[in-house]
Design a protein around this motif. Sequence first.
Motif, PDB file in Angstrom:
ATOM      1  N   THR A  24       0.850  -1.186   0.000  1.00 56.07           N
ATOM      2  CA  THR A  24       0.000   0.000   0.000  1.00 56.07           C
ATOM      3  C   THR A  24       0.885   1.235   0.000  1.00 56.07           C
ATOM      4  OG1 THR A  24      -1.901   1.076   1.063  1.00 56.07           O
ATOM      5  CG2 THR A  24      -0.197   0.167   2.519  1.00 56.07           C
ATOM      6  N   ILE A  52      -3.746  -2.272  -1.078  1.00 53.04           N
ATOM      7  CA  ILE A  52      -4.727  -1.190  -0.946  1.00 53.04           C
ATOM      8  C   ILE A  52      -4.172  -0.042  -1.765  1.00 53.04           C
ATOM      9  CG2 ILE A  52      -6.012   0.318   0.619  1.00 53.04           C
ATOM     10  CD1 ILE A  52      -5.242  -1.635   2.889  1.00 53.04           C
ATOM     11  N   LEU A  95     -13.238   0.213  -2.117  1.00 55.86           N
ATOM     12  CA  LEU A  95     -13.162   0.303  -0.658  1.00 55.86           C
ATOM     13  C   LEU A  95     -13.774   1.596  -0.149  1.00 55.86           C
ATOM     14  CD1 LEU A  95     -12.098  -1.015   1.954  1.00 55.86           C
ATOM     15  CD2 LEU A  95      -9.938   0.190   1.591  1.00 55.86           C
ATOM     16  N   TYR A 116     -10.169   4.443  -3.547  1.00 52.74           N
ATOM     17  CA  TYR A 116      -9.332   3.407  -2.937  1.00 52.74           C
ATOM     18  C   TYR A 116      -9.917   2.033  -3.245  1.00 52.74           C
ATOM     19  CZ  TYR A 116      -7.299   7.237  -0.255  1.00 52.74           C
ATOM     20  OH  TYR A 116      -6.688   8.403   0.114  1.00 52.74           O
ATOM     21  N   TYR A 117      -9.022   1.082  -3.516  1.00 55.15           N
ATOM     22  CA  TYR A 117      -9.448  -0.265  -3.887  1.00 55.15           C
ATOM     23  C   TYR A 117      -8.571  -1.304  -3.186  1.00 55.15           C
ATOM     24  CZ  TYR A 117     -11.864   2.086  -7.724  1.00 55.15           C
ATOM     25  OH  TYR A 117     -12.674   2.910  -8.471  1.00 55.15           O
ATOM     26  N   ILE A 118      -9.181  -2.438  -2.892  1.00 54.66           N
ATOM     27  CA  ILE A 118      -8.416  -3.639  -2.523  1.00 54.66           C
ATOM     28  C   ILE A 118      -8.106  -4.366  -3.825  1.00 54.66           C
ATOM     29  CG2 ILE A 118      -8.456  -5.818  -1.266  1.00 54.66           C
ATOM     30  CD1 ILE A 118     -10.601  -4.569   0.557  1.00 54.66           C
ATOM     31  N   ALA A 144      -9.082  -8.990   3.653  1.00 51.62           N
ATOM     32  CA  ALA A 144      -9.891  -8.215   2.716  1.00 51.62           C
ATOM     33  C   ALA A 144     -11.321  -8.060   3.230  1.00 51.62           C
ATOM     34  CB  ALA A 144      -9.885  -8.878   1.341  1.00 51.62           C
ATOM     35  N   LEU A 203     -11.396  -5.507   6.058  1.00 48.06           N
ATOM     36  CA  LEU A 203     -11.301  -4.137   5.564  1.00 48.06           C
ATOM     37  C   LEU A 203     -12.669  -3.615   5.116  1.00 48.06           C
ATOM     38  CD1 LEU A 203      -8.013  -4.141   3.441  1.00 48.06           C
ATOM     39  CD2 LEU A 203      -8.486  -2.648   5.392  1.00 48.06           C
ATOM     40  N   MET A 204     -13.354  -4.421   4.304  1.00 53.95           N
ATOM     41  CA  MET A 204     -14.664  -4.001   3.795  1.00 53.95           C
ATOM     42  C   MET A 204     -15.664  -3.819   4.939  1.00 53.95           C
ATOM     43  SD  MET A 204     -14.240  -3.876   0.437  1.00 53.95           S
ATOM     44  CE  MET A 204     -15.822  -4.100  -0.345  1.00 53.95           C
ATOM     45  N   VAL A 213     -14.812  -0.643   7.200  1.00 53.25           N
ATOM     46  CA  VAL A 213     -15.225   0.622   6.575  1.00 53.25           C
ATOM     47  C   VAL A 213     -16.744   0.772   6.621  1.00 53.25           C
ATOM     48  CG1 VAL A 213     -15.338   1.858   4.376  1.00 53.25           C
ATOM     49  CG2 VAL A 213     -13.172   0.853   5.131  1.00 53.25           C
ATOM     50  N   PRO A 255     -15.195   5.404   6.578  1.00 56.31           N
ATOM     51  CA  PRO A 255     -13.826   5.537   6.067  1.00 56.31           C
ATOM     52  C   PRO A 255     -12.986   6.446   6.925  1.00 56.31           C
ATOM     53  CG  PRO A 255     -15.442   6.264   4.424  1.00 56.31           C
ATOM     54  CD  PRO A 255     -16.174   5.999   5.683  1.00 56.31           C
TER      55      PRO A 255
END
Length: 298
Positions: A102, A147, A162, A268-270, A286, A289-290, A293, A298
């Motif tokens: 990241t 990320i 994300l 932002y993306y995974i 993963a 993270l989702m 958030v 966020p």
Amino acid sequence: MTRVRSDLLPALAAFESAARHQNFTHAAEELHLTSSAVSHHVRKLESRLGVALFRRHARGVTLTQEGRQLADAAGNALADMESVLNGLRASRNERVQVRVTTLHSVLNTWLLPRLHRFVEQHPGIGLVFDTEATLSRFEEGGHDLGIRHGPGQWSGLAALPLMDDTMRPVASPRLPGLAAVRCAADLVTLPLIADKAHQGWHDWFRAAGVHGATPPERYQFSDTTDAILAAALGLGVALARERILAPLLADGRLRVLALPGMPSRWNYYIVYPTHRRLSAPGQAFADWLMADVARFGP
């Protein structure tokens, strides 16, 4: 049922890599072979099957219809095997690890303050973080996932949305002249701090309706974290992504100016490679993270 002969397995592995990269040289680099060795494996496979798997031309190679069928089957089979092998390796280790790539700004100011919740939920999973501006190639034995802040489309990568972001002017409350700022045009009197983001001060002034030349940026940094720390130290006004400001806003070192924000072009993306499934620990990270958030914002 016909079984795949064991002497064809190296050829299938070489073919699958060449099909995924659409390039023999890149496949050779991934497999630690020479390009001629990869070509030999592919021709061996074509000879055994009696069909052409690639169309060869001056610019490289492209899959034939038969090649595409075999590439899909080989890719799925190898991904399943890799998932099983990773599971077997993990079962032999006391602790399993997830390697994450990241940006330094994302790790330092956004992820670390919330990471204790992952540790509480998954105490048996170790985490290894690499901070780099360039996108990882996700080679064998490398990163599990990343990320990233970007357009959401990368060749060979799956990208899970994300969160979005907003660009906002920020400065230290102690910055001289800050009290006189009433509108966007007033920022021309203050020193501006910039980084190498794809959106900068010229975009913000245009979005805020300030026409004419953009004031010069007195300080420029290659890393976003350095730019916002310079603002926190009172050097000037930085244009920063809202998602990475929370710690500096919370301790009072920075304040968001009462001026318009600008939606970020990028989100932002995974991300993780499409050619292999996420390991169970990687999938757990993963999913966390989702969920984090979604629950805490966020």
